[in-house]
Design an enzyme around this catalytic site. Structure first.
Site, short mmCIF file in Angstrom:
data_model
loop_
_atom_site.label_atom_id
_atom_site.label_comp_id
_atom_site.label_asym_id
_atom_site.label_seq_id
_atom_site.Cartn_x
_atom_site.Cartn_y
_atom_site.Cartn_z
N ASN A 60 0.88 -1.17 0.00
CA ASN A 60 0.00 0.00 0.00
C ASN A 60 0.92 1.22 0.00
O ASN A 60 1.54 1.52 1.01
CB ASN A 60 -0.90 -0.01 1.24
CG ASN A 60 -1.72 1.26 1.38
OD1 ASN A 60 -1.73 2.10 0.47
ND2 ASN A 60 -2.41 1.41 2.50
N GLU B 92 -6.86 4.77 7.65
CA GLU B 92 -6.57 6.19 7.37
C GLU B 92 -7.75 6.84 6.66
O GLU B 92 -8.06 8.01 6.88
CB GLU B 92 -5.28 6.32 6.56
CG GLU B 92 -4.06 6.02 7.42
CD GLU B 92 -2.89 5.40 6.69
OE1 GLU B 92 -2.84 5.47 5.43
OE2 GLU B 92 -2.01 4.82 7.36
N HIS C 299 -9.51 1.47 4.44
CA HIS C 299 -8.28 1.55 5.23
C HIS C 299 -8.52 2.47 6.43
O HIS C 299 -9.29 3.43 6.34
CB HIS C 299 -7.13 2.09 4.35
CG HIS C 299 -5.81 1.97 5.02
ND1 HIS C 299 -5.37 2.88 5.95
CD2 HIS C 299 -4.83 1.03 4.91
CE1 HIS C 299 -4.17 2.50 6.38
NE2 HIS C 299 -3.82 1.39 5.77
N GLU D 50 -5.53 -4.90 10.20
CA GLU D 50 -4.48 -3.93 10.49
C GLU D 50 -4.76 -3.22 11.81
O GLU D 50 -5.53 -2.25 11.84
CB GLU D 50 -4.40 -2.89 9.37
CG GLU D 50 -4.11 -3.48 8.01
CD GLU D 50 -3.49 -2.45 7.07
OE1 GLU D 50 -2.42 -2.72 6.55
OE2 GLU D 50 -4.08 -1.37 6.89
N LYS E 167 0.18 4.27 -0.20
CA LYS E 167 -0.43 5.45 0.43
C LYS E 167 -0.20 6.68 -0.46
O LYS E 167 -0.22 6.55 -1.67
CB LYS E 167 0.11 5.62 1.86
CG LYS E 167 -0.01 4.30 2.66
CD LYS E 167 0.14 4.45 4.12
CE LYS E 167 -0.10 3.11 4.80
NZ LYS E 167 -0.05 3.17 6.24
N GLY F 47 2.56 2.07 10.80
CA GLY F 47 3.55 3.14 10.69
C GLY F 47 4.26 3.46 12.00
O GLY F 47 4.92 4.48 12.11
N SER G 142 3.34 -2.41 10.14
CA SER G 142 4.78 -2.51 10.36
C SER G 142 5.38 -3.86 9.96
O SER G 142 6.31 -4.35 10.58
CB SER G 142 5.13 -2.18 11.81
OG SER G 142 4.74 -0.86 12.13
P1 13P Z 1 3.03 0.18 7.62
O1 13P Z 1 3.52 -1.12 7.02
O2 13P Z 1 3.82 1.38 7.16
O3 13P Z 1 2.90 0.08 9.11
O4 13P Z 1 1.56 0.42 7.05
C1 13P Z 1 0.63 -0.59 7.15
C2 13P Z 1 -0.56 -0.21 6.36
O5 13P Z 1 -1.30 0.68 6.73
C3 13P Z 1 -0.81 -0.94 5.10
O6 13P Z 1 -2.07 -0.66 4.62
#
Ligand code: 13P
Length: 250
Positions: A10, A97, A95, A167, A12, A173, A213
Site C-alpha cells: 500500500n 486512514e 483503510h 491492520e 499510500k 507506521g 509494520s
Molecule cells: P506500515 O507497514 O507502514 O505500518 O503500514 C501498514 C498499512 O497501513 C498498510 O495498509
C-alpha cells in the site's frame, strides 16, 4: 486446498507517476515469486503508468480507494469502471486512514465492497482496532462488527474471492508490529466470523492478510500462521525490503 498467499504493498500518498515507474523498475526483479500473488496498490494518478510498467511480470496493480457510484457529479472521485478500464485488479477498501481522515464508515465500506464485486475488482477489506479498544478488551467484538457490516449482502461466492486485511491501528507506521500470537488470534476470529456469516467452505477460501509494520524480519513468522495468508505492507513496500517480504518463503 491451500490458500494462495497474497502480498500487497500500500503505497499510500507516496510516489509521483515518474517515481512510481522508477520504483517498479527497481522492484520488478526483486518481487518475482510465482507461488504468491503480488499486488502494488498505488495512488490513482500512478495507476496507468504502473499498469504499463508491470506488463509481462507477476505484479498486479491495485487502487487505494474508489467510489461506490457508477458515474456522475462526484467531483474528485474515481469510479470502478475507470479502475477496470485502466487495468486494476484489486482495490483497498476502508483503510483505517480513510476511516479516520475521510470519514469512511462501515456502511460506506459495505457499499464500496458490493460495487467492487459488481465490477469484478477484488476488494481488500480493511479492519482493525485502536490501542484503546485493545486495552479495553473489545478488539474481537469491534472487528466482528466491522466485518459483519462490510459483508452485508455480499454472496458466499463473492466472499470466497475477497481479501480481508487485519491492520491494528496501533501497529500502522509505528514500527510496533503485533505479536504473531495477537495477529493469528484476530485473523482466526475473522475467519470464524466469516464461517458464521456464510459456511465453512467460505471461511476456508477467504484470504486474510496482516498489516502493520510488516518488515523483512517479521514477515516469515507472521505468514507462517495458520490463518494469515499474506500481508498488506505500507512503508516497507516502497523499498527493496518488499522483495524480501514477497520471498519470505525462500
Ligand atoms: P506500515 O507497514 O507502514 O505500518 O503500514 C501498514 C498499512 O497501513 C498498510 O495498509
Amino acid at each position: 486446498m491451500a490458500r494462495r498467499k497474497i502480498i500487497a504493498g500500500n503505497w499510500k500518498m507516496n510516489m509521483t507517476p515518474s517515481e512510481a515507474v522508477e520504483l517498479i523498475n527497481t522492484l520488478k526483479p526483486l518481487v518475482e515469486n510465482h507461488e504468491v500473488d503480488v499486488v502494488f496498490c498505488v495512488p490513482a494518478i500512478d495507476i496507468i503508468p504502473a499498469v504499463e510498467a508491470v506488463k509481462g511480470t507477476n505484479i498486479m496493480i491495485g487502487a487505494e480507494n474508489m467510489y461506490y457510484e457508477e458515474k456522475g457529479a462526484f467531483t474528485g472521485e474515481i469510479s470502478p469502471a475507470m479502475l477496470v478500464d485502466a487495468g486494476v485488479k484489486y482495490v483497498i477498501i476502508g483503510h483505517s486512514e480513510r476511516r479516520e481522515y475521510f470519514a469512511e464508515t462501515n456502511e460506506t465500506v459495505n457499499k464500496k465492497v458490493l460495487k467492487a464485486f459488481e465490477h469484478n475488482i477484488t476488494p481488500i477489506v480493511c479492519c482493525g482496532e485502536t490501542l484503546t479498544q485493545r486495552e479495553q478488551g473489545v478488539t474481537i467484538d469491534f472487528i466482528r462488527q466491522q466485518i459483519k457490516v462490510a459483508f452485508l449482502n455480499v454472496t458466499a461466492e463473492q466472499a470466497k474471492e475477497a481479501v480481508i486485511a487485519y491492520e491494528p491501528i496501533w501497529a500502522i507506521g509505528t514500527g510496533k508490529v503485533a505479536t504473531t500470537e495477537q495477529a493469528q488470534e484476530v485473523c482466526k476470529a475473522i475467519r470464524d466470523c466469516i464461517g458464521e456469516i456464510y459456511d465453512d467452505a467460505t471461511a476456508a477460501a477467504i484470504r486474510i492478510q496482516y498489516g502493520g509494520s510488516v518488515s523483512a524480519s517479521s514477515a516469515p513468522e507472521l505468514f507462517a500462521q495458520a490463518d494469515i495468508d499474506g500481508g498488506l505492507v505500507g512503508g516497507a513496500s516502497l523499498k527493496a525490503d518488499f522483495g524480501q517480504i514477497v520471498n519470505y518463503n525462500k
